[in-house]
Design a protein around this motif. Structure first.
Motif, short mmCIF file in Angstrom:
data_model
loop_
_atom_site.label_atom_id
_atom_site.label_comp_id
_atom_site.label_asym_id
_atom_site.label_seq_id
_atom_site.Cartn_x
_atom_site.Cartn_y
_atom_site.Cartn_z
N LYS A 221 0.82 -1.21 0.00
CA LYS A 221 0.00 0.00 0.00
C LYS A 221 0.85 1.26 0.00
O LYS A 221 0.56 2.23 -0.71
N TYR A 222 1.92 1.26 0.80
CA TYR A 222 2.76 2.45 0.91
C TYR A 222 3.92 2.45 -0.09
O TYR A 222 4.50 3.50 -0.34
N GLY A 223 4.28 1.28 -0.60
CA GLY A 223 5.41 1.21 -1.53
C GLY A 223 6.75 1.09 -0.85
O GLY A 223 7.77 0.92 -1.51
N GLU A 224 6.79 1.17 0.46
CA GLU A 224 8.05 1.04 1.21
C GLU A 224 7.72 0.57 2.63
O GLU A 224 6.61 0.78 3.13
N LEU A 225 8.71 -0.04 3.24
CA LEU A 225 8.54 -0.49 4.62
C LEU A 225 9.90 -0.88 5.18
O LEU A 225 10.65 -1.63 4.55
N LEU A 226 10.22 -0.32 6.32
CA LEU A 226 11.45 -0.67 7.02
C LEU A 226 11.09 -1.37 8.32
O LEU A 226 10.07 -1.07 8.95
N TYR A 227 11.95 -2.30 8.72
CA TYR A 227 11.82 -2.95 10.02
C TYR A 227 12.94 -2.41 10.92
O TYR A 227 14.12 -2.49 10.57
N ARG A 228 12.54 -1.87 12.04
CA ARG A 228 13.51 -1.32 13.02
C ARG A 228 13.59 -2.31 14.19
O ARG A 228 12.59 -2.55 14.88
N VAL A 229 14.76 -2.86 14.38
CA VAL A 229 15.00 -3.88 15.41
C VAL A 229 15.73 -3.23 16.57
O VAL A 229 16.82 -2.66 16.39
N PHE A 230 15.16 -3.31 17.75
CA PHE A 230 15.80 -2.82 18.97
C PHE A 230 16.13 -4.03 19.84
O PHE A 230 15.25 -4.85 20.13
N TYR A 231 17.39 -4.14 20.25
CA TYR A 231 17.80 -5.30 21.03
C TYR A 231 18.75 -4.88 22.14
O TYR A 231 19.44 -3.86 22.04
N TRP A 232 18.79 -5.69 23.19
CA TRP A 232 19.59 -5.39 24.36
C TRP A 232 19.82 -6.66 25.16
O TRP A 232 19.10 -7.65 24.99
N LYS A 233 20.85 -6.62 25.99
CA LYS A 233 21.07 -7.74 26.92
C LYS A 233 20.04 -7.66 28.05
O LYS A 233 19.77 -6.59 28.57
N LYS A 234 19.49 -8.80 28.38
CA LYS A 234 18.44 -8.81 29.39
C LYS A 234 18.92 -8.26 30.73
O LYS A 234 18.15 -7.61 31.44
N GLU A 235 20.18 -8.49 31.02
CA GLU A 235 20.71 -8.00 32.29
C GLU A 235 21.05 -6.51 32.25
O GLU A 235 21.32 -5.92 33.30
N ASP A 236 21.01 -5.89 31.08
CA ASP A 236 21.32 -4.47 30.95
C ASP A 236 20.33 -3.82 29.98
O ASP A 236 20.67 -3.47 28.85
N PRO A 237 19.07 -3.65 30.39
CA PRO A 237 18.05 -3.11 29.47
C PRO A 237 18.23 -1.65 29.13
O PRO A 237 17.58 -1.15 28.19
N SER A 238 19.09 -0.93 29.84
CA SER A 238 19.29 0.49 29.54
C SER A 238 20.15 0.71 28.30
O SER A 238 20.09 1.78 27.69
N HIS A 239 20.94 -0.27 27.94
CA HIS A 239 21.83 -0.14 26.77
C HIS A 239 21.16 -0.83 25.58
O HIS A 239 21.29 -2.03 25.38
N VAL A 240 20.43 -0.04 24.79
CA VAL A 240 19.65 -0.56 23.68
C VAL A 240 20.35 -0.24 22.36
O VAL A 240 20.75 0.91 22.13
N LEU A 241 20.48 -1.23 21.52
CA LEU A 241 21.03 -1.06 20.18
C LEU A 241 19.93 -1.24 19.16
O LEU A 241 18.89 -1.85 19.45
N SER A 242 20.13 -0.71 17.96
CA SER A 242 19.09 -0.80 16.93
C SER A 242 19.73 -1.01 15.57
O SER A 242 20.89 -0.64 15.34
#
Length: 320
Positions: free
Chosen positions: A150-171
């Protein structure tokens, strides 16, 4: 005090003057371009009362034209998914021959719809995390297409982190249906969530449910395992070789020292039969037989030659 009393009077007795209050809380619930117009009954009315609602729409063009009928229902919603361009919609309450003033809302489906969460599958492999994405999907009565169509484009944004350190998020962003997270610590639990993103509209979708997986090793065999496998292989090979040599030598020596033989059949038959009585072997010489002795003379080669010589001499003497 008097203005408030007049207002209350009008609210209570408006139906008697040919008007009823309009529906309240008119809103558009739109997820993945599935557009549902909703509202609440007018004040003083309940949902199960004999009241109907008339819904009309008009596309938001420069020359919009007239409103078109869409729904005439007793329910508190109307499906406007078929409208894919920005439009105006009106809702009017009807009771008998009386009606309310229309309530008008404006809606732009592509800009205002909510993008739902994608479907995500995660698996851990050799120190990496493999991710597969699908959706979100646009669903109607007859089709189920990806929002990307429908939109002609779509990105998937993945956010991941170590369970023991949820404050440090990578994407990480990807337009593919699969992706791999690398450079992860081994034997560590990582959590992730994914959202769809449409850059042309700046729309951020809802997040998928949080998924946690534990990484395994990094896929590289440690040097000590390689050395151990090499030594074990060498020991096994040497043991097998020595064992084969030993058994081969033992079997050959046994064959040379103790050749195979077989007892004749008549002896086997004789030995297989039990003795009926012990054999009669004389243990002492009997007087009946007496003694029989003869003299044995051992003659060597030299003695034989001397004897032959003497016999020749004696023969010559006899001839003379």
């Amino acid at each position: 005090m008097y203005p408030y009393a007049i207002l209350v009077f009008l609210c209570l007795f408006i139906p008697g003057f040919g008007k009823i209050p309009p529906p309240t809380n008119v809103r558009m619930d739109s997820v993945n371009l599935k557009n549902i117009l909703r509202w609440n009954p007018p004040p003083g009315f309940e949902e199960d009362e004999d009241i109907r609602y008339h819904v009309q729409f008009r596309l938001d063009f420069r020359n919009p034209g007239e409103y078109q009928n869409c729904c005439l229902t007793q329910h508190l919603n109307c499906d406007l998914t078929v409208i894919t361009y920005k439009f105006n919609a009106t809702v009017t309450a009807l009771v008998g021959d009386k009606q309310s003033d229309p309530v008008v809302i404006h809606f732009d489906p592509y800009a205002e719809t909510v993008i739902g969460p994608p479907e995500v599958l995660v698996s851990s492999r050799s120190g990496h995390m493999d991710i597969s994405f699908s959706g979100p999907y646009f669903e109607s009565d007859s089709t189920k297409d990806s929002i990307k169509a429908k939109y002609g484009e779509l990105l998937y944004r993945v956010f991941y982190w170590k369970k023991e350190d949820p404050s440090h998020v990578l994407s990480v962003n990807t337009s593919q249906s699969t992706g791999t997270l690398t450079k992860l610590e081994t034997w560590t639990i990582y959590c992730l969530k994914v959202q769809a993103y449409i850059s042309s509209f700046g729309k951020e979708g809802l997040f998928s449910p949080e998924i946690c997986r534990k990484t395994t090793d990094d896929g590289r065999t440690p040097w000590w395992q390689i050395a151990g496998m090499f030594l074990a292989t060498m020991l096994f090979t040497m043991s097998a070789t020595l064992g084969l040599c030993y058994f081969g030598f033992t079997a050959r020596r046994k064959y040379l020292s103790f050749p195979s033989y077989s007892i004749p059949e008549h002896l086997k038959e004789y030995l297989s039969k039990p003795f009926s009585s012990s054999p009669n072997l004389p243990t002492q010489p009997s007087e009946e037989y007496g003694e029989s002795c003869e003299q044995l003379t051992f003659i060597s080669v030299e003695s034989e030659e001397e004897t032959n010589g003497e016999m020749e001499k004696n023969g010559e003497k006899l001839q003379n």
